[in-house]
Design a protein around this motif. Structure first.
Motif, PDB file in Angstrom:
ATOM      1  N   LEU A 176     -59.437  -1.422  40.367  1.00  0.00           N
ATOM      2  CA  LEU A 176     -59.136  -0.098  40.904  1.00  0.00           C
ATOM      3  C   LEU A 176     -58.977  -0.122  42.422  1.00  0.00           C
ATOM      4  CD1 LEU A 176     -61.648   2.070  38.815  1.00  0.00           C
ATOM      5  CD2 LEU A 176     -59.221   1.673  38.365  1.00  0.00           C
ATOM      6  N   SER A 177     -58.687  -1.287  42.963  1.00  0.00           N
ATOM      7  CA  SER A 177     -58.650  -1.426  44.420  1.00  0.00           C
ATOM      8  C   SER A 177     -57.622  -0.516  45.075  1.00  0.00           C
ATOM      9  CB  SER A 177     -58.376  -2.886  44.790  1.00  0.00           C
ATOM     10  OG  SER A 177     -59.356  -3.741  44.234  1.00  0.00           O
ATOM     11  N   ALA A 178     -56.537  -0.205  44.380  1.00  0.00           N
ATOM     12  CA  ALA A 178     -55.509   0.662  44.944  1.00  0.00           C
ATOM     13  C   ALA A 178     -55.795   2.137  44.682  1.00  0.00           C
ATOM     14  CB  ALA A 178     -54.141   0.298  44.377  1.00  0.00           C
ATOM     15  N   ASN A 179     -56.847   2.423  43.932  1.00  0.00           N
ATOM     16  CA  ASN A 179     -57.158   3.800  43.556  1.00  0.00           C
ATOM     17  C   ASN A 179     -57.778   4.578  44.706  1.00  0.00           C
ATOM     18  OD1 ASN A 179     -57.607   6.102  42.112  1.00  0.00           O
ATOM     19  ND2 ASN A 179     -59.239   5.297  40.853  1.00  0.00           N
ATOM     20  N   ARG A 180     -58.715   3.931  45.399  1.00  0.00           N
ATOM     21  CA  ARG A 180     -59.411   4.576  46.518  1.00  0.00           C
ATOM     22  C   ARG A 180     -59.319   3.701  47.762  1.00  0.00           C
ATOM     23  NH1 ARG A 180     -63.223   5.437  42.278  1.00  0.00           N
ATOM     24  NH2 ARG A 180     -63.632   7.648  41.850  1.00  0.00           N
ATOM     25  N   THR A 181     -59.439   4.342  48.913  1.00  0.00           N
ATOM     26  CA  THR A 181     -59.622   3.586  50.139  1.00  0.00           C
ATOM     27  C   THR A 181     -61.030   3.836  50.653  1.00  0.00           C
ATOM     28  OG1 THR A 181     -58.610   2.999  52.261  1.00  0.00           O
ATOM     29  CG2 THR A 181     -58.816   5.354  51.773  1.00  0.00           C
ATOM     30  N   VAL A 182     -61.457   3.031  51.623  1.00  0.00           N
ATOM     31  CA  VAL A 182     -62.814   3.124  52.160  1.00  0.00           C
ATOM     32  C   VAL A 182     -62.724   3.538  53.622  1.00  0.00           C
ATOM     33  CG1 VAL A 182     -64.970   1.895  52.610  1.00  0.00           C
ATOM     34  CG2 VAL A 182     -63.599   1.321  50.582  1.00  0.00           C
ATOM     35  N   LEU A 183     -63.245   4.724  53.928  1.00  0.00           N
ATOM     36  CA  LEU A 183     -63.324   5.213  55.298  1.00  0.00           C
ATOM     37  C   LEU A 183     -64.753   5.052  55.790  1.00  0.00           C
ATOM     38  CD1 LEU A 183     -61.275   8.512  54.861  1.00  0.00           C
ATOM     39  CD2 LEU A 183     -60.435   6.281  55.637  1.00  0.00           C
ATOM     40  N   VAL A 184     -64.915   4.549  57.002  1.00  0.00           N
ATOM     41  CA  VAL A 184     -66.245   4.274  57.549  1.00  0.00           C
ATOM     42  C   VAL A 184     -66.498   5.202  58.731  1.00  0.00           C
ATOM     43  CG1 VAL A 184     -67.775   2.535  58.511  1.00  0.00           C
ATOM     44  CG2 VAL A 184     -66.013   1.858  56.853  1.00  0.00           C
ATOM     45  N   LEU A 185     -67.511   6.040  58.575  1.00  0.00           N
ATOM     46  CA  LEU A 185     -67.939   6.961  59.621  1.00  0.00           C
ATOM     47  C   LEU A 185     -69.253   6.427  60.168  1.00  0.00           C
ATOM     48  CD1 LEU A 185     -66.895   9.765  60.703  1.00  0.00           C
ATOM     49  CD2 LEU A 185     -68.617  10.804  59.221  1.00  0.00           C
ATOM     50  N   LYS A 186     -69.292   6.179  61.484  1.00  0.00           N
ATOM     51  CA  LYS A 186     -70.438   5.458  62.041  1.00  0.00           C
ATOM     52  C   LYS A 186     -70.878   6.045  63.374  1.00  0.00           C
ATOM     53  CE  LYS A 186     -71.893   0.683  63.046  1.00  0.00           C
ATOM     54  NZ  LYS A 186     -71.473  -0.742  63.025  1.00  0.00           N
ATOM     55  N   GLY A 187     -72.210   6.067  63.578  1.00  0.00           N
ATOM     56  CA  GLY A 187     -72.752   6.494  64.853  1.00  0.00           C
ATOM     57  C   GLY A 187     -73.812   7.563  64.685  1.00  0.00           C
ATOM     58  N   PRO A 188     -74.535   7.904  65.772  1.00  0.00           N
ATOM     59  CA  PRO A 188     -75.587   8.925  65.698  1.00  0.00           C
ATOM     60  C   PRO A 188     -75.078  10.291  65.246  1.00  0.00           C
ATOM     61  CG  PRO A 188     -75.718   7.691  67.759  1.00  0.00           C
ATOM     62  CD  PRO A 188     -74.437   7.289  67.101  1.00  0.00           C
TER      63      PRO A 188
END
Length: 226
Positions: A127-139
């Motif tokens: 399912l790698s093309a099904n979703r993408t991964v967004l990374v939200l980082k920090g205080p």
């Protein structure tokens, strides 16, 4: 064409692959905030994602665990494995998502799991093309999410290594806390642009020292208008 024979073709096509939110890279960079409430957003491109179905405790589950080298989560919200490598999220009583952020998706990634289930009830699908991964980082990352997610994200409730299916704004996503100040948002690829723009908009207020100072600065009239 077998997965193995597709590999040379993939090497040629790899530079042409475009992740769902790549065209928004500049927008995400511009939305980043520094200081005590710093927050950044980026896309982790082409992570391996394998959808798994197996009844917990069954021969199918044990076969998958042997291949993955990671136990399947036993309770809702649990994530097993390495958050910075291969880990498994539990989506439903018999449904799981194996994610590997340590390498890029390649044809045949699901084959070992499919072979392990040969003759057993269950399923393994790439399912790698099904979703993408967004990374939200920090205080400031949690504060950004608090504005859009109807979940209690306090550490004592939503600790590191927890994942939930939820709505971000009106979009279904998987939300995982992969570090003390790091969150992963997994929307379906078709919703990636909406989610990126929504999060970027929610990050705009964190560029100032604090909301009170920013509000006060806007309320002070220039001397010529006093």
């Amino acid at each position: 064409m077998t997965a193995e024979s597709a590999l040379p073709a993939l090497d040629v096509l790899e530079p042409l692959r475009a992740a769902p939110a790549r065209h928004l890279t500049d927008l995400m960079a511009a939305a980043a905030a520094d200081g005590p409430r710093a927050v950044t957003l980026h896309e982790h491109e082409f992570a391996v994602q394998i959808g798994l179905r197996a009844a917990p405790g069954s021969a199918s589950a044990r076969a998958l665990e042997t291949v993955l080298g990671v136990p399947l989560p036993g309770v809702h919200g649990e994530v097993t494995g390495d958050p910075d490598g291969l880990h498994v999220l539990r989506l439903a009583p018999d449904e799981f998502l194996a994610v590997d952020v340590s390498r890029r998706q390649r044809p045949g990634d699901a084959t070992p799991c499919q072979d392990a289930l040969e003759g057993l009830p269950g399923q393994a699908v790439d399912l790698s093309a099904n979703r993408t991964v967004l990374v939200l980082k920090g205080p400031g990352a949690r504060a950004v999410l608090d504005k859009s997610v109807a979940l209690d994200l306090r550490p004592r409730v939503f600790g590191v290594g927890r994942a939930e299916a939820t709505l971000l704004s009106t979009v279904p996503v998987l939300l995982m806390r992969s570090g003390e100040e790091t969150w992963r948002v997994l929307p379906r690829a078709s919703f990636a642009e909406h989610v990126v723009r929504w999060l970027a908009d929610g990050m705009t207020e964190y560029g100032s020292a604090c909301p009170e100072e920013e509000s006060a600065a806007r309320s002070v009239r220039p001397a010529q208008f006093a």
